[in-house]
Write a protein that holds these residues in place. Structure first.
Motif, PDB file in Angstrom:
ATOM      1  N   VAL A  42       0.847  -1.193   0.000  1.00 26.32           N
ATOM      2  CA  VAL A  42       0.000   0.000   0.000  1.00 26.32           C
ATOM      3  C   VAL A  42       0.882   1.243   0.000  1.00 26.32           C
ATOM      4  O   VAL A  42       1.795   1.376   0.819  1.00 26.32           O
ATOM      5  CB  VAL A  42      -0.930   0.020   1.229  1.00 26.32           C
ATOM      6  N   LYS A  43       0.617   2.143  -0.927  1.00 23.43           N
ATOM      7  CA  LYS A  43       1.374   3.394  -1.011  1.00 23.43           C
ATOM      8  C   LYS A  43       0.653   4.544  -0.320  1.00 23.43           C
ATOM      9  O   LYS A  43       1.277   5.366   0.361  1.00 23.43           O
ATOM     10  CB  LYS A  43       1.627   3.763  -2.478  1.00 23.43           C
ATOM     11  N   ALA A  44      -0.651   4.628  -0.497  1.00 25.89           N
ATOM     12  CA  ALA A  44      -1.425   5.728   0.077  1.00 25.89           C
ATOM     13  C   ALA A  44      -2.847   5.256   0.347  1.00 25.89           C
ATOM     14  O   ALA A  44      -3.338   4.316  -0.292  1.00 25.89           O
ATOM     15  CB  ALA A  44      -1.441   6.941  -0.855  1.00 25.89           C
ATOM     16  N   ALA A  45      -3.496   5.893   1.293  1.00 26.96           N
ATOM     17  CA  ALA A  45      -4.889   5.560   1.616  1.00 26.96           C
ATOM     18  C   ALA A  45      -5.531   6.755   2.291  1.00 26.96           C
ATOM     19  O   ALA A  45      -4.850   7.693   2.737  1.00 26.96           O
ATOM     20  CB  ALA A  45      -4.958   4.328   2.514  1.00 26.96           C
ATOM     21  N   ASN A  46      -6.850   6.724   2.363  1.00 30.42           N
ATOM     22  CA  ASN A  46      -7.611   7.783   3.022  1.00 30.42           C
ATOM     23  C   ASN A  46      -8.310   7.238   4.249  1.00 30.42           C
ATOM     24  O   ASN A  46      -8.791   6.100   4.247  1.00 30.42           O
ATOM     25  CB  ASN A  46      -8.666   8.368   2.074  1.00 30.42           C
ATOM     26  N   ARG A  47      -8.387   8.069   5.270  1.00 28.76           N
ATOM     27  CA  ARG A  47      -9.261   7.738   6.382  1.00 28.76           C
ATOM     28  C   ARG A  47     -10.702   8.056   5.969  1.00 28.76           C
ATOM     29  O   ARG A  47     -10.928   8.763   4.992  1.00 28.76           O
ATOM     30  CB  ARG A  47      -8.844   8.528   7.630  1.00 28.76           C
ATOM     31  N   PRO A  48     -11.699   7.543   6.707  1.00 30.64           N
ATOM     32  CA  PRO A  48     -13.091   7.701   6.267  1.00 30.64           C
ATOM     33  C   PRO A  48     -13.532   9.162   6.191  1.00 30.64           C
ATOM     34  O   PRO A  48     -12.991  10.045   6.860  1.00 30.64           O
ATOM     35  CB  PRO A  48     -13.893   6.947   7.339  1.00 30.64           C
ATOM     36  N   SER A  49     -14.523   9.384   5.360  1.00 30.33           N
ATOM     37  CA  SER A  49     -15.160  10.692   5.223  1.00 30.33           C
ATOM     38  C   SER A  49     -16.672  10.477   5.287  1.00 30.33           C
ATOM     39  O   SER A  49     -17.208   9.594   4.614  1.00 30.33           O
ATOM     40  CB  SER A  49     -14.766  11.347   3.892  1.00 30.33           C
ATOM     41  N   LEU A  50     -17.335  11.257   6.104  1.00 33.49           N
ATOM     42  CA  LEU A  50     -18.776  11.113   6.308  1.00 33.49           C
ATOM     43  C   LEU A  50     -19.463  12.432   6.003  1.00 33.49           C
ATOM     44  O   LEU A  50     -19.095  13.473   6.551  1.00 33.49           O
ATOM     45  CB  LEU A  50     -19.069  10.688   7.751  1.00 33.49           C
ATOM     46  N   THR A  51     -20.449  12.406   5.116  1.00 31.88           N
ATOM     47  CA  THR A  51     -21.231  13.590   4.773  1.00 31.88           C
ATOM     48  C   THR A  51     -22.617  13.483   5.391  1.00 31.88           C
ATOM     49  O   THR A  51     -23.325  12.494   5.170  1.00 31.88           O
ATOM     50  CB  THR A  51     -21.361  13.752   3.246  1.00 31.88           C
ATOM     51  N   ILE A  52     -22.986  14.472   6.185  1.00 32.98           N
ATOM     52  CA  ILE A  52     -24.323  14.507   6.781  1.00 32.98           C
ATOM     53  C   ILE A  52     -25.173  15.493   5.985  1.00 32.98           C
ATOM     54  O   ILE A  52     -24.854  16.686   5.895  1.00 32.98           O
ATOM     55  CB  ILE A  52     -24.253  14.927   8.256  1.00 32.98           C
ATOM     56  N   GLU A  53     -26.236  14.991   5.392  1.00 33.26           N
ATOM     57  CA  GLU A  53     -27.088  15.819   4.551  1.00 33.26           C
ATOM     58  C   GLU A  53     -27.860  16.831   5.393  1.00 33.26           C
ATOM     59  O   GLU A  53     -28.097  16.623   6.587  1.00 33.26           O
ATOM     60  CB  GLU A  53     -28.068  14.936   3.771  1.00 33.26           C
ATOM     61  N   GLU A  54     -28.224  17.932   4.747  1.00 33.43           N
ATOM     62  CA  GLU A  54     -29.021  18.964   5.402  1.00 33.43           C
ATOM     63  C   GLU A  54     -30.471  18.876   4.928  1.00 33.43           C
ATOM     64  O   GLU A  54     -30.736  18.706   3.742  1.00 33.43           O
ATOM     65  CB  GLU A  54     -28.480  20.356   5.077  1.00 33.43           C
ATOM     66  N   THR A  55     -31.400  19.009   5.872  1.00 33.40           N
ATOM     67  CA  THR A  55     -32.818  19.083   5.538  1.00 33.40           C
ATOM     68  C   THR A  55     -33.293  20.511   5.776  1.00 33.40           C
ATOM     69  O   THR A  55     -33.170  21.037   6.879  1.00 33.40           O
ATOM     70  CB  THR A  55     -33.635  18.106   6.404  1.00 33.40           C
ATOM     71  N   GLU A  56     -33.811  21.122   4.736  1.00 34.86           N
ATOM     72  CA  GLU A  56     -34.242  22.522   4.822  1.00 34.86           C
ATOM     73  C   GLU A  56     -35.690  22.597   5.277  1.00 34.86           C
ATOM     74  O   GLU A  56     -36.577  21.937   4.722  1.00 34.86           O
ATOM     75  CB  GLU A  56     -34.071  23.203   3.465  1.00 34.86           C
ATOM     76  N   ILE A  57     -35.956  23.400   6.303  1.00 33.30           N
ATOM     77  CA  ILE A  57     -37.296  23.601   6.842  1.00 33.30           C
ATOM     78  C   ILE A  57     -37.738  25.031   6.525  1.00 33.30           C
ATOM     79  O   ILE A  57     -37.029  25.991   6.863  1.00 33.30           O
ATOM     80  CB  ILE A  57     -37.328  23.380   8.368  1.00 33.30           C
ATOM     81  N   ASN A  58     -38.882  25.167   5.865  1.00 24.11           N
ATOM     82  CA  ASN A  58     -39.371  26.489   5.453  1.00 24.11           C
ATOM     83  C   ASN A  58     -40.712  26.800   6.114  1.00 24.11           C
ATOM     84  O   ASN A  58     -41.581  25.934   6.233  1.00 24.11           O
ATOM     85  CB  ASN A  58     -39.541  26.554   3.930  1.00 24.11           C
ATOM     86  N   PHE A  59     -40.872  28.050   6.524  1.00 25.83           N
ATOM     87  CA  PHE A  59     -42.168  28.532   7.003  1.00 25.83           C
ATOM     88  C   PHE A  59     -42.195  30.051   6.869  1.00 25.83           C
ATOM     89  O   PHE A  59     -41.303  30.744   7.390  1.00 25.83           O
ATOM     90  CB  PHE A  59     -42.412  28.121   8.451  1.00 25.83           C
ATOM     91  N   LEU A  60     -43.200  30.542   6.138  1.00 25.75           N
ATOM     92  CA  LEU A  60     -43.335  31.972   5.886  1.00 25.75           C
ATOM     93  C   LEU A  60     -42.029  32.551   5.341  1.00 25.75           C
ATOM     94  O   LEU A  60     -41.501  32.067   4.356  1.00 25.75           O
ATOM     95  CB  LEU A  60     -43.789  32.694   7.160  1.00 25.75           C
ATOM     96  N   ASN A  61     -41.493  33.594   5.992  1.00 25.98           N
ATOM     97  CA  ASN A  61     -40.281  34.234   5.488  1.00 25.98           C
ATOM     98  C   ASN A  61     -38.993  33.583   5.987  1.00 25.98           C
ATOM     99  O   ASN A  61     -37.907  34.028   5.613  1.00 25.98           O
ATOM    100  CB  ASN A  61     -40.249  35.719   5.901  1.00 25.98           C
ATOM    101  N   GLY A  62     -39.120  32.616   6.813  1.00 31.57           N
ATOM    102  CA  GLY A  62     -37.928  32.051   7.450  1.00 31.57           C
ATOM    103  C   GLY A  62     -37.606  30.649   6.960  1.00 31.57           C
ATOM    104  O   GLY A  62     -38.430  29.950   6.377  1.00 31.57           O
ATOM    105  N   LYS A  63     -36.379  30.274   7.199  1.00 33.08           N
ATOM    106  CA  LYS A  63     -35.947  28.908   6.913  1.00 33.08           C
ATOM    107  C   LYS A  63     -34.872  28.514   7.910  1.00 33.08           C
ATOM    108  O   LYS A  63     -34.184  29.354   8.502  1.00 33.08           O
ATOM    109  CB  LYS A  63     -35.424  28.778   5.487  1.00 33.08           C
ATOM    110  N   MET A  64     -34.727  27.213   8.094  1.00 36.07           N
ATOM    111  CA  MET A  64     -33.709  26.670   8.981  1.00 36.07           C
ATOM    112  C   MET A  64     -33.283  25.308   8.446  1.00 36.07           C
ATOM    113  O   MET A  64     -33.899  24.781   7.501  1.00 36.07           O
ATOM    114  CB  MET A  64     -34.240  26.536  10.414  1.00 36.07           C
TER     115      MET A  64
END
Length: 215
Positions: A42-64
């Motif tokens: 083995v010459k090279a390797a990567n440690r794990p990578s984890l992506t956590i998706e975002e869920t968009e919440i909308n109401f009236l003029n605001g979002k989170m």
């Protein structure tokens, strides 16, 4: 009040800095058989990578945003491409693994193994990436679960280059297990705020946590 401008805890003699050149990567149970791919080439390797998706919440003029599903990203391992009777099993095992996922040796049949957890299946039981200290002691490790190759790149050739030939392998995996050191790191807690009045505290190796395989 002015703060101290020295290294502080970072300069403690007890610290062991993890180094990018002190590690091993091996695969055990290739195609759910007794084939293993050792760490020697083995010459090279990567440690794990984890992506956590975002869920968009909308109401009236605001979002989170709130956290959504987590997706383990693919990882890559680079091997020295050697011609060796003694070490040839490493490359041969890589070829066996890829041909089991997609039989490139038969351009007419193009068979594919359809099972994962079965002898001759397309997954490897585990890939183990181990971080080491300067004396060869284990600091911590990541274990890739049910991994299989999505790409094998034999690389380009160049008459003007002195570089060695390599094989780049991209892997997809179900999940990963992190095993912290028992002597080099403090244990950590996992908090889970549920629907009751308090919150649950779980140990890293408790069943159902990301640090322990499930299913």
């Amino acid at each position: 009040m002015a703060i101290q401008m020295g290294l502080g805890l970072l300069g403690s003699a007890e610290n062991i800095f993890k180094r990018k050149f002190r590690w091993t990567m091996e695969f055990q149970g290739v195609c759910v058989t007794d084939q293993n791919i050792g760490a020697s080439f083995v010459k090279a390797a990567n440690r794990p990578s984890l992506t956590i998706e975002e869920t968009e919440i909308n109401f009236l003029n605001g979002k989170m945003w709130i956290p959504g599903k987590g997706t383990p990203d693919t990882t890559q391992v680079t091997y020295y491409d050697v011609a060796s009777l003694q070490g040839g099993d490493v490359v041969a095992s890589l070829f066996s693994w890829l041909a089991t996922v997609y039989n490139f040796t038969d351009h007419i049949g193009l068979s594919q193994s359809s099972k994962s957890h079965a002898e001759g299946g397309y997954t490897c039981d585990r890939g183990i990436l181990t971080m080491l200290d300067g004396c060869g002691g284990v600091i911590d490790s990541f274990t890739y679960l049910d991994c299989w190759p999505t790409q094998m790149n034999f690389g380009e050739l160049d008459y003007s280059s002195n570089d060695e030939c390599t094989i780049d392998v991209t892997l997809r995996y179900k999940n990963f297990v992190y095993t912290p050191s028992k002597t080099c790191a403090s244990p950590f807690e996992i908090y889970c705020a549920g629907c009751d009045d308090g919150f649950d505290t779980k140990k890293p190796n408790a069943l159902g946590n990301q640090t322990q395989p499930t299913g």
